[in-house]
Design a protein around this motif. Structure first.
Motif, PDB file in Angstrom:
ATOM      1  N   ARG A 126       0.871  -1.159   0.000  1.00  0.00           N
ATOM      2  CA  ARG A 126       0.000   0.000   0.000  1.00  0.00           C
ATOM      3  C   ARG A 126       0.915   1.218   0.000  1.00  0.00           C
ATOM      4  O   ARG A 126       1.790   1.349   0.846  1.00  0.00           O
ATOM      5  CB  ARG A 126      -0.896  -0.009   1.237  1.00  0.00           C
ATOM      6  N   ARG A 137       1.603   5.532  -0.342  1.00  0.00           N
ATOM      7  CA  ARG A 137       1.026   6.832  -0.044  1.00  0.00           C
ATOM      8  C   ARG A 137       1.937   7.901  -0.597  1.00  0.00           C
ATOM      9  O   ARG A 137       3.119   7.659  -0.790  1.00  0.00           O
ATOM     10  CB  ARG A 137       0.893   7.013   1.474  1.00  0.00           C
ATOM     11  N   ASP A 168      -8.323   6.288   6.756  1.00  0.00           N
ATOM     12  CA  ASP A 168      -6.922   6.278   7.182  1.00  0.00           C
ATOM     13  C   ASP A 168      -5.985   6.744   6.072  1.00  0.00           C
ATOM     14  O   ASP A 168      -4.847   6.312   5.980  1.00  0.00           O
ATOM     15  CB  ASP A 168      -6.511   4.895   7.716  1.00  0.00           C
ATOM     16  N   ARG A 169      -6.476   7.635   5.233  1.00  0.00           N
ATOM     17  CA  ARG A 169      -5.608   8.177   4.184  1.00  0.00           C
ATOM     18  C   ARG A 169      -4.879   9.426   4.693  1.00  0.00           C
ATOM     19  O   ARG A 169      -5.356  10.113   5.581  1.00  0.00           O
ATOM     20  CB  ARG A 169      -6.453   8.554   2.962  1.00  0.00           C
ATOM     21  N   VAL A 170      -3.745   9.707   4.077  1.00  0.00           N
ATOM     22  CA  VAL A 170      -3.014  10.927   4.436  1.00  0.00           C
ATOM     23  C   VAL A 170      -3.573  12.106   3.647  1.00  0.00           C
ATOM     24  O   VAL A 170      -4.164  11.934   2.590  1.00  0.00           O
ATOM     25  CB  VAL A 170      -1.500  10.802   4.156  1.00  0.00           C
ATOM     26  N   TRP A 215       2.423   8.460   6.666  1.00  0.00           N
ATOM     27  CA  TRP A 215       1.528   7.416   7.162  1.00  0.00           C
ATOM     28  C   TRP A 215       0.316   8.069   7.783  1.00  0.00           C
ATOM     29  O   TRP A 215       0.395   9.172   8.319  1.00  0.00           O
ATOM     30  CB  TRP A 215       2.197   6.647   8.306  1.00  0.00           C
ATOM     31  N   ALA A 216      -0.748   7.362   7.793  1.00  0.00           N
ATOM     32  CA  ALA A 216      -1.855   7.716   8.665  1.00  0.00           C
ATOM     33  C   ALA A 216      -2.300   6.432   9.332  1.00  0.00           C
ATOM     34  O   ALA A 216      -2.243   5.356   8.723  1.00  0.00           O
ATOM     35  CB  ALA A 216      -3.007   8.323   7.884  1.00  0.00           C
TER      36      ALA A 216
END
Lengths: 473, 98, 373
Positions: free
Chosen positions: A444, A446, C275-277, C305-306
């Motif tokens: 995953r 980000r 839980d997204r940044v 991170w979140a």
């Protein structure tokens, strides 16, 4: 060349390879306010790298397929799209907010529609010693050739499998480079497995081109087929390559530069970080984003064109780019469904023609498991220096997938964010657990998908809610 | 070990690497210039200190990290050379503040 | 596929709380199963800041300060034990830690909070000092010009929390615990003095059950007569590339790990299960960090991170045993790192004995039933 980046646009296209150039040109000509971002200083992506600036002006060296890329430039520059080179896109949200950094300054742009055209990257090739200086990808050698006219000197060995291996070998030889050997890792069993797809291949342009390239290379280079194992050996740099032909014993060759290639896979870091759905492609042995016939991903407003949506080659990429550009215009109300579908027809025909023969190539050049699953002591993750054995031990401890693995071993936490280890790690876990890679999943990710400095991050606009969330008593 | 099969015909550029002067051509990336100058390793890793060199030349492997004009962890393959550039190989972890 | 297994204790949740308790029980000779989800799950344990923090704990419940202090005091021994058993070093250090203030107003507010904390009756002794800039500069010479001062507590420390989690998993396996991933618990049925768990990986039967499933405890609690009012609360973190050591003390929102990376935090967001940044919050985090330590500004961010904290109304843990279903316990908190020593070495023996000690009564969820005056 680049004017100040605006705050908003209709369409943001990311990547100036064939898909991106064609998508941006198509959409801009239909009246969409379009911005094309690309990390490199000049257009062309990787396949047409340095097409505006290469010192190799003698067309026979790089070949006509390369120079075809030039035909994409004028339509793009005439289309009215804004071109922003040297731009690193480090974030795209599903709402179309683009985080981009140019000359060390980060900013945000709001797009109504986004087309990702970030193309492909080389499949990881985790052999023992693959991190030694002097070991590089064939793509890297090709970039050095195209951009700077540089060829590797001394003992040069190419190793791996796939059409690009032969193309690069041929280009090298034409440019005056020397190649001591080409170690072909294509498993002999692949030939019979690929046979069912032969008719499509015979009807494609790949057959004639491919055979010509192979003949050209074989005339001047020692080619060793059915190589079943490879290792790069050396202290501070590679000094020898050790290989074994299927059923044979180990041979060692001195080497100064070892160039590896076993196909390309979609660059999915951005599409993954956005949250697009991906699936495991068992034919191409990689993860590809879920997308429809226009390139629309699982998230409305985010489309994907070119090799980043699935490996189909440079020509297919430009046709897919045009289709995505048309769909963008339709979605933003510039053209209706009928107009879009009519305009798409010639591109669909061209796309079908461009894709002919690829299934044969995919099956023929499917990399052997031995080269996808490294030996225990070999590094699976280059950045964090994690071996295959460590991955297997973690699975024995109960780790189910790459995300838990990441938190235990740090694979995927380095700057490359899994680009060079993701597929290896997923396949290692799948093999150890006895389940298909699709069931294991991928990292995953980000943002930032490319590093930005803290200062750049700190400079971005943010609202009161964000301030309040962070600053407490 | 790399050599020029074809000169670019562009301007010559002078840079220094760890204090030593090298020559490059305008249009080279820093990574290409290092390889053309015969420099084997451009950094040692922050994990084990192993020597590393450019691997992909397209900005995805992050092996070509060097310090350029005092700023560390720059991807050499994405940075065009400029006359007078100071390149330093990056030994292990980056120093905060550079 | 259905499997019946017999365990003394089934711990639901393989995060820092569940694995510490599972490890603790296994080394006491209990037959333990630790049930966990699959690779993609909320997992607060993957998103924490790795502080072993004492200085500001317990405003509103001084017993929590005592509980925290106890765990902090036991952490060094806990880390040594884990290291000896597994060869994995949780990299615990207790050099003392700081909260830094970027304005006179922040400093005043902090001083007031600390004073209120320590003025509570029944508050345990936790040394601290409000330091103004000159004293602060001696310990942190690289602080930025905007830092006016801060609070320092010599008992604060940090560790490598991901390595701790890996070490606990390794340790509990070595002690004979059975780790059952991809065993998401669908129902818990108390039956004949035992607990029958139906999971996505088959059935599990155990004499006792411990709910250590973080925000999942709310759903599971009702199956065993426990009310577990927890909610997700998002926190975001920014992580830099590895740098040479320059920060010898952890700050509550900035710490340098043993690997050299710098972790920056944090936020408190009521974002539900998202839980997204988001770039707004990470930008503020980066901005404050640079103001505190200008030397950080050119470091590259390699990761954000979140994660969703497991949060109660008052922010304090819930430890409780079910009256309705004896043998069912819940252990949940948002400080799984700080409290790991207690969970492994104090709570686990209580669970083995079948009874939480009286000192934990104050953490029962029944405290939320008390009507506010």
């Amino acid at each position: 060349m680049s004017a100040a980046i605006r705050e908003s646009c209709d369409l943001a296209v990311i990547g100036a390879g064939p898909a991106g150039l064609a998508a941006a040109a198509t959409a801009a000509r239909l009246g969409l306010d379009t911005v094309l971002f690309d990390e490199q200083p000049a257009p062309g992506g990787q396949i047409y790298r340095a097409i505006t600036e290469t010192p190799l002006s003698e067309r026979g060296v790089l070949g006509e397929d390369y120079w075809h890329g030039g035909a994409l430039l004028e339509p793009f520059f005439q289309s009215g799209a804004q071109y922003v080179p040297g731009a690193t896109v480090w974030s795209v949200t599903r709402e179309g907010e683009i985080g981009v950094s140019v000359a060390g300054a980060a900013r945000l742009l709001q797009a109504r529609h986004v087309i990702l055209a970030t193309g492909a990257l080389e499949r990881p090739f985790p052999i023992p010693g693959w991190t030694l200086p002097g070991v590089m990808t064939c793509g890297a050698a090709q970039i050095l050739l195209k951009s700077s006219g540089l060829v590797a000197a001394g003992q040069v060995v190419l190793a791996g499998s796939g059409p690009l291996l032969w193309l690069i070998a041929a280009q090298y030889l034409r440019a005056g480079g020397e190649i001591a050997a080409l170690l072909d890792t294509t498993p002999s069993a692949n030939w019979s497995a690929a046979l069912p797809h032969l008719p499509g291949f015979l009807a494609s342009s790949y057959l004639a081109k491919g055979m010509k390239l192979v003949r050209e290379v074989k005339r001047r280079v020692k080619v060793i087929a059915h190589v079943a194992s490879l290792a790069a050996i050396g202290g501070d740099r590679v000094e020898e390559v050790a290989y074994r032909v299927f059923g044979g014993s180990e041979t060692r060759m001195p080497v100064d530069t070892l160039l590896l290639h076993q196909g390309v896979v979609p660059n999915i870091n951005l599409s993954t970080a956005i949250g697009c759905a991906h699936g495991w492609d068992p034919a191409q042995l990689c993860f590809t984003p879920v997308s429809d016939e226009w390139g629309m991903s699982s998230l409305d407003g985010i489309a994907i064109a070119g090799d980043g949506a699935g490996i189909s080659g440079a020509l297919a990429a430009e046709h897919r780019g045009r289709l995505a550009g048309l769909d963008a215009a339709r979605r933003l109300g510039r053209i209706g469904d009928d107009a879009r579908d009519r305009a798409a027809t010639p591109h669909r025909t061209a796309l079908a023609r461009a894709e002919r023969g690829r299934r044969f190539l995919d099956r023929l050049y499917r990399p052997a498991e031995a080269f996808r699953l490294p030996a225990p002591e070999t590094l699976a993750c280059r950045c964090e220096e994690v071996t295959a054995q460590q991955v297997q031990e973690a699975v024995a401890l109960g780790v189910q997938g790459p995300n838990q693995l990441k938190s235990f071993l740090r694979c995927g936490m380095g700057p490359c964010q899994g680009r060079l280890c993701g597929l290896t790690v997923t396949e290692l876990i799948a093999k150890a657990r006895g389940v298909p890679p699709g069931a294991v999943g991928y990292y995953r990710l980000r943002p930032p998908v490319k590093p930005i400095t803290l200062a750049e991050l700190a400079s971005l606009p943010r609202g009161e809610a964000a301030e309040k969330a962070v600053v407490r008593g | 070990m790399f050599r020029r099969a074809k000169e670019a015909g562009t301007a010559r550029v002078s840079l220094s690497v760890d204090g030593r002067p090298i020559a490059a051509e305008a249009g080279d990336s820093v990574a290409a210039a290092l390889l053309a100058a015969g420099i084997t390793a451009c950094r040692t890793t922050p994990v084990s200190g192993a020597p590393r060199a450019p691997y992909c030349m397209m900005g995805v492997c992050f092996e070509c990290l060097v310090t350029i004009d005092g700023i560390g962890s720059r991807q050499a393959c994405l940075t065009p050379v400029r006359d007078g550039m100071r390149i330093e190989t990056q030994q292990g972890r980056r120093e905060a503040g550079r | 596929m259905s499997e019946r297994r017999d365990y003394d204790v089934a711990v639901i949740g393989g995060g820092l709380v569940g694995s510490a308790i599972g490890w603790g029980l296994a080394r006491l000779g209990q037959r333990v199963a630790v049930l966990d989800e699959g690779d993609v799950a909320y997992r607060a344990s993957r998103g924490n800041f790795a502080l072993v923090w004492v200085q500001s704990k317990g405003l509103g419940m001084p017993e929590y300060a005592a509980w925290t202090r106890r765990s902090s005091d036991g952490w060094a021994g806990f880390a040594e034990t884990i290291k000896a058993e597994t060869g994995l070093d949780p990299a615990f250090g207790r050099p003392g830690g700081f909260t830094l203030c970027l304005s006179g107003a922040e400093f005043e507010a902090r001083a007031l909070t600390m004073k209120r904390l320590h003025n509570q009756s029944r508050m345990v002794d936790v040394p601290y000092e409000m330091m103004e800039r000159p004293a602060l500069e001696k310990m942190l010479p690289m602080i930025g010009p905007e830092v006016v001062g801060g609070s320092y507590c010599p008992l604060d420390g940090h560790c490598n929390s991901l390595r701790l989690l890996r070490a606990l998993h390794t340790g509990m396996e070595r002690q004979g615990a059975q780790y059952l991933p991809s065993h998401i618990v669908e129902t818990i049925e108390p039956r004949g003095g035992e607990f029958h768990l139906v999971t996505t990986g088959g059935s599990v039967t155990a004499g006792k059950v411990v709910l250590a499933a973080g925000n999942g405890n709310a759903r599971l609690g009702s199956m065993v007569g426990l009310d577990v009012p927890v909610r997700p609360q998002r926190g975001q973190i920014v992580v830099t590339e590895r740098a040479r050591p320059f920060l010898p003390y952890p700050v509550v929102t900035i710490r340098q790990t043993d690997e050299g990376t710098v972790m920056l935090g944090d936020s408190l967001e009521e974002a539900g299960w998202d839980d997204r940044v988001g770039s707004g919050v990470t930008s503020v985090i980066a901005s404050r960090a640079i103001r505190m330590f200008p030397i950080l500004k050119s470091l590259n961010v390699v990761r954000t991170w979140a994660a969703l904290r497991v949060m109660t109304q008052d922010g304090f843990p819930i430890y409780e045993q079910s009256a309705e279903c004896p043998g069912a316990f819940v252990a949940t908190c948002h400080s799984g790192v700080t409290l790991a020593a207690n969970h492994g070495l104090v709570v686990a023996p209580m669970i083995k004995a079948g009874r939480l000690d009286g000192e934990l009564d104050v953490f029962s969820a029944r405290r939320f039933d008390v009507p506010k005056s």
